[in-house]
Design an enzyme around this catalytic site. Structure first.
Site, PDB file in Angstrom:
ATOM      1  N   ASP A   1       0.872  -1.178   0.000  1.00 17.74           N
ATOM      2  CA  ASP A   1       0.000   0.000   0.000  1.00 17.74           C
ATOM      3  C   ASP A   1       0.906   1.224   0.000  1.00 17.74           C
ATOM      4  O   ASP A   1       2.130   1.097  -0.181  1.00 17.74           O
ATOM      5  CB  ASP A   1      -1.014  -0.029   1.163  1.00 17.74           C
ATOM      6  CG  ASP A   1      -0.397   0.288   2.521  1.00 17.74           C
ATOM      7  OD1 ASP A   1       0.851   0.423   2.599  1.00 17.74           O
ATOM      8  OD2 ASP A   1      -1.151   0.401   3.500  1.00 17.74           O
TER       9      ASP A   1
ATOM     10  N   CYS B   1       2.908  -3.091   4.026  1.00 13.73           N
ATOM     11  CA  CYS B   1       2.098  -1.917   4.360  1.00 13.73           C
ATOM     12  C   CYS B   1       2.858  -1.142   5.431  1.00 13.73           C
ATOM     13  O   CYS B   1       4.081  -1.296   5.548  1.00 13.73           O
ATOM     14  CB  CYS B   1       0.678  -2.315   4.786  1.00 13.73           C
ATOM     15  SG  CYS B   1       0.568  -3.349   6.268  1.00 13.73           S
TER      16      CYS B   1
ATOM     17  N   THR C   1       2.742  -1.301   8.818  1.00 14.80           N
ATOM     18  CA  THR C   1       3.224  -2.183   9.886  1.00 14.80           C
ATOM     19  C   THR C   1       3.361  -3.637   9.462  1.00 14.80           C
ATOM     20  O   THR C   1       3.953  -4.431  10.191  1.00 14.80           O
ATOM     21  CB  THR C   1       2.224  -2.160  11.061  1.00 14.80           C
ATOM     22  OG1 THR C   1       0.950  -2.599  10.552  1.00 14.80           O
ATOM     23  CG2 THR C   1       2.093  -0.767  11.657  1.00 14.80           C
TER      24      THR C   1
ATOM     25  N   HIS D   1       9.455 -23.437  10.946  1.00 11.62           N
ATOM     26  CA  HIS D   1       8.397 -23.991  11.793  1.00 11.62           C
ATOM     27  C   HIS D   1       7.001 -23.857  11.195  1.00 11.62           C
ATOM     28  O   HIS D   1       6.160 -24.715  11.400  1.00 11.62           O
ATOM     29  CB  HIS D   1       8.398 -23.301  13.164  1.00 11.62           C
ATOM     30  CG  HIS D   1       9.592 -23.652  14.001  1.00 11.62           C
ATOM     31  ND1 HIS D   1       9.647 -23.433  15.350  1.00 11.62           N
ATOM     32  CD2 HIS D   1      10.789 -24.204  13.661  1.00 11.62           C
ATOM     33  CE1 HIS D   1      10.816 -23.840  15.823  1.00 11.62           C
ATOM     34  NE2 HIS D   1      11.539 -24.299  14.816  1.00 11.62           N
TER      35      HIS D   1
ATOM     36  N   HIS E   1       6.506 -30.222  12.902  1.00  7.75           N
ATOM     37  CA  HIS E   1       5.906 -28.980  12.403  1.00  7.75           C
ATOM     38  C   HIS E   1       4.920 -29.240  11.264  1.00  7.75           C
ATOM     39  O   HIS E   1       3.988 -28.462  11.051  1.00  7.75           O
ATOM     40  CB  HIS E   1       7.003 -28.014  11.959  1.00  7.75           C
ATOM     41  CG  HIS E   1       7.914 -27.632  13.079  1.00  7.75           C
ATOM     42  ND1 HIS E   1       7.474 -26.923  14.172  1.00  7.75           N
ATOM     43  CD2 HIS E   1       9.230 -27.900  13.300  1.00  7.75           C
ATOM     44  CE1 HIS E   1       8.479 -26.746  15.012  1.00  7.75           C
ATOM     45  NE2 HIS E   1       9.551 -27.339  14.514  1.00  7.75           N
TER      46      HIS E   1
HETATM   47  C1  RB5 Z   1      -1.860   3.029   6.382  1.00 10.78           C
HETATM   48  O1  RB5 Z   1      -1.879   4.261   7.029  1.00 10.78           O
HETATM   49  C2  RB5 Z   1      -1.693   1.894   7.390  1.00 10.78           C
HETATM   50  O2  RB5 Z   1      -2.823   1.778   8.179  1.00 10.78           O
HETATM   51  C3  RB5 Z   1      -1.394   0.601   6.684  1.00 10.78           C
HETATM   52  O3  RB5 Z   1      -0.268   0.771   5.889  1.00 10.78           O
HETATM   53  C4  RB5 Z   1      -1.072  -0.615   7.531  1.00 10.78           C
HETATM   54  O4  RB5 Z   1      -0.070  -0.312   8.464  1.00 10.78           O
HETATM   55  C5  RB5 Z   1      -2.206  -1.329   8.098  1.00 10.78           C
HETATM   56  O5  RB5 Z   1      -2.030  -2.367   8.758  1.00 10.78           O
END
Ligand code: RB5
Length: 146
Positions: A8, A65, A67, A98, A133
């Site tokens: 994203d 993305c 996080t 695993h 596993h």
């Molecule tokens: C975008 O602002 C953010 O929410 C997205 O990149 C991601 O971290 C969502 O899990």
């Protein structure tokens, strides 16, 4: 291997670096977008990559993305997809050894590029350990009590 990759807006720059690395390692990279760097909804791209992995069209997936959390939640809705959010060499190796993870999720806002590239290298080079596993990974799909 054939690797589907997507991001994203918060994962764009890291995705570009990861795609280049995977190509340099000799893999075939299938970039599933987005074409532009502007704001997009991450689940669209998580589902695109997860579908490719679930159908066997590609061997592995990579999703980035902010996080890595949203991407992993969405990708793991697909049967047969084991998406792992990794933060370091240890989690990358464990995800393969695993969990037989077939999708790597990374955070463009949480993981430095150099660390992310190391994670990718390990994720692509490490084999599943099998043995005990194997049974555990199969149970992810069954949801049944033994
Ligand atoms: C975008 O602002 C953010 O929410 C997205 O990149 C991601 O971290 C969502 O899990």
């Amino acid at each position: 291997m054939r690797i589907a990759i997507a991001n994203d807006h918060a994962g764009h720059d890291l995705k570009v670096a990861l795609a280049a690395r995977a190509q340099a390692l000799g893999h075939t990279v299938v970039d599933l977008g987005p074409a532009e760097a502007g704001p997009v909804d991450y689940p669209i791209y998580a589902h695109r990559v997860a579908r490719q992995v679930a159908t066997g069209a590609v061997d592995r997936g990579v999703l980035v993305c902010g996080t890595g959390i949203g991407m992993s939640i969405a990708a793991n809705r697909h049967r047969g997809v084991r998406a792992a959010l990794c933060h370091d060499a240890f989690t990358a190796e464990a995800a393969r050894r695993h969990n037989d993870a077939n999708v790597l999720c990374l955070g463009g806002r949480t993981t430095a590029v150099a660390v992310a590239l190391q994670i990718l290298d390990i994720f692509l080079a490490t084999d599943f350990e099998g043995g005990r596993h194997e049974r555990r990974v199969q149970r992810i799909e069954t949801e049944e009590e033994p």
